[in-house]
Design an enzyme around this catalytic site. Structure first.
Site, PDB file in Angstrom:
ATOM      1  N   ASP A  52       0.810  -1.219   0.000  1.00 33.20           N
ATOM      2  CA  ASP A  52       0.000   0.000   0.000  1.00 33.20           C
ATOM      3  C   ASP A  52       0.846   1.274   0.000  1.00 33.20           C
ATOM      4  O   ASP A  52       0.667   2.159   0.852  1.00 33.20           O
ATOM      5  CB  ASP A  52      -0.916   0.014   1.242  1.00 33.20           C
TER       6      ASP A  52
ATOM      7  N   GLU B 184     -11.167   0.982  -4.199  1.00 31.39           N
ATOM      8  CA  GLU B 184     -10.557   1.415  -2.924  1.00 31.39           C
ATOM      9  C   GLU B 184      -9.237   2.114  -3.183  1.00 31.39           C
ATOM     10  O   GLU B 184      -8.827   2.272  -4.331  1.00 31.39           O
ATOM     11  CB  GLU B 184     -10.345   0.191  -2.018  1.00 31.39           C
TER      12      GLU B 184
END
Ligand code: 6LW
Length: 530
Positions: free
Chosen positions: A17, A186
């Site tokens: 991430d 997302e």
């Protein structure tokens, strides 16, 4: 303008991430860390290729409650942004507290206490600073009402009152992904370019169907226009045997000369098993007809990336093939060391001339507590970790050694312990789905002062050895460690390897470790292609 060649992954191992920001000639990168402590490593670079860890954003217990949480709860995807002298990191603590903002004037820290954002449901928050002084929160939340399938989510926006660290005005769902029936839109980020608000997001879930997509609008509140050529990046069409998989969750950065790059996560499974988790990769981006093109001419991640910046050499690179820690000469453990959940500091002591003392704790590696464990990320498919244990710090009913940890439910550990007749015993345990099995045992003989224990990983197998009195002892070989992969264990993490100390009952005894080393055992060239 210089030129430097980056080799992917730019950060191998458990660095998922990624989110990036630029401040002049300096670049900063952050990652999610789940239930490891400290949380959110912060990396610095001046060429986007070589990175150095300069701290951890969440390095005080007060900032990061993790106890009781699942291994893959804790800190999810963070975002980092810089605005008018202040660094902002926004993230979600899935164990406790939800979405929060922390700030710092110096990216190396100290970072503030988290300001939890009331009313911010969901995950993957990011911040956008508009030219008119307004600030926005952008995040993702699942559709609750009339939900047709798991993974049906909205990207939503709300204005942020930064002064009071709270959301203000009304939230608005602005986008739900580029495809019909898209799963898991997302990890959004917003950028302004030539009058457009560009939103980049991840779609398809963080596994094999991961992707990066784009939409844009002239108005931050929408309506957003889909980029009909989506996704702008994915490897999902390359088949399961392509060496780099799960590509998605990107963030853009622009260099002072106007070049664009993207950082994103991807995985490198071996025969379908991912041991290193999600790693950080880099790609070049150009804009054509108002939309970004990733790695023009290739359209996928490449092993090498040419970056139009002058090569920069960090003092302590975050990606190295060899790390040797002589604890007796060290004053503190580096930023790369990780503990589980909220460590009790009393259990760990770096003592000059003695080494690293680990108090034997009663929490096992299986518990959702903080067992005595301190380790670093597994960054290579082939590596060997060693530790040197002082024999007089081994006790009956106590165990210490090296663990290769995927989660509290899946790990491999070597254990040194003392038998009832004071003999020293070396064991190997494999934990599969919270069930630990003794897989090998050797009784050591000789009057050695210290024992060198080693754990070697060769892709999907491991071996455990010891050296005492210069004699090499093989404890277990060809251990099948495929269960320590994301595919079997699930979750969002990669493996870490470290030292632990465990006792059946409360004790003040400590194991004394003189040294810990980690080294890659195979050439790292062509790393993206394994
Ligand atoms: C991350 C989110 C995700 O926050 O995984 O599958 C979470 N999707 O984008 C943890 O990495």
């Amino acid at each position: 303008m210089g030129m430097v060649t980056g080799v992917n992954p730019i950060l191998p191992g458990f660095y998922p991430d990624p989110s990036i920001c630029a401040v002049g000639d300096d670049y900063y990168l952050v990652h999610s860390t789940f239930s490891y402590f400290p949380g959110i490593p912060i990396m610095h670079s001046r060429d986007l290729v070589h990175w150095e860890q300069i701290g951890n954003v969440m390095d005080r217990q007060s900032q990061l409650p993790l106890n009781g949480g699942e291994h893959s709860q804790g800190l999810y995807a963070p975002a980092i942004r810089y605005h008018e002298g202040i660094f902002y990191v926004i993230c979600t603590n899935e164990t406790e507290g939800g979405n929060f903002i922390v700030t710092a004037e110096n990216p190396a820290g100290p970072w503030s206490e988290p300001a939890y954002l009331q009313g911010a449901d969901g995950i993957d928050p990011t911040i956008f600073f508009d030219d008119d002084g307004k600030v926005y929160y952008i995040g993702t939340h699942p559709i609750i009402e009339n939900r047709q399938y798991d993974g049906e989510c909205h990207i939503w926006i709300q204005e942020l009152d930064l002064e009071h660290r709270r959301l203000t005005g009304k939230p608005k769902d602005v986008w739900s992904g580029s495809m019909h029936f898209v799963h898991w839109p997302e990890g959004p980020h917003l950028y302004k370019k030539e009058g457009y608000y560009y939103m980049m997001l991840a779609e398809g879930g963080t596994e094999r169907n991961h992707s990066v997509t784009m939409c844009r609008s002239r108005n931050i509140w929408g309506p957003y226009e889909n980029h009909f050529c989506n996704p702008i990046l994915t490897h999902r069409h390359l088949g399961k045997d392509y060496p780099v998989q799960c590509v998605g969750h990107g963030d853009f950065v622009k260099t002072p000369s106007g070049e664009w790059y993207m950082v994103m996560l991807a995985s490198r499974p071996i025969d379908g098993y991912t041991m290193l988790g999600r790693e950080t990769f880099l790609a070049k981006v150009v804009w054509e007809n108002g939309w970004p093109v990733v790695n023009p001419g290739m359209g996928r991640l490449t092993e090498k990336v040419e970056v139009g910046l002058t090569e920069w050499e960090p003092e302590k690179p975050a990606a190295v093939c060899k790390r040797i820690y002589h604890f007796r000469e060290m004053k503190e453990l580096g930023y790369e060391f990780l503990y589980l959940r909220n460590p009790d500091r009393q259990m760990y002591c770096l003592c000059p001339d003695k080494g690293l003392k680990l108090r034997y704790g009663t929490h096992t590696l299986m518990e959702k507590a903080s067992p005595t464990y301190v380790g670093i990320r597994q960054q290579h498919h082939y590596f060997r970790a060693d530790t040197v244990v002082m024999t007089d710090s081994i006790f009956q009913d106590c165990e210490a050694g090296i663990a290769l940890l995927q989660s509290n439910a899946y790990y491999l550990r070597s254990a040194l312990t003392k038998g009832t007749d004071s003999e020293i015993i070396l064991q190997a345990y494999l934990c599969y789905n919270l069930e630990e099995k003794l897989i090998a045992q050797k009784v050591l003989t000789g009057a050695q002062d210290e024992i060198r224990m080693s754990l070697e990983v060769n892709g999907l197998t491991a071996k455990i050895e010891a050296v005492c009195d210069a004699v090499e002892i093989s404890v277990a070989r060809d251990i099948d460690i495929r269960s320590l992969s994301t595919e079997v264990a699930g979750g969002f993490v990669g493996c870490t390897v470290g030292m632990y100390a465990l006792s059946k009952k409360q004790t003040k005894n400590e194991v004394i470790l003189k040294e810990f080393s980690y080294q890659s055992t195979k050439c790292c060239c062509g790393v993206a292609l394994r």
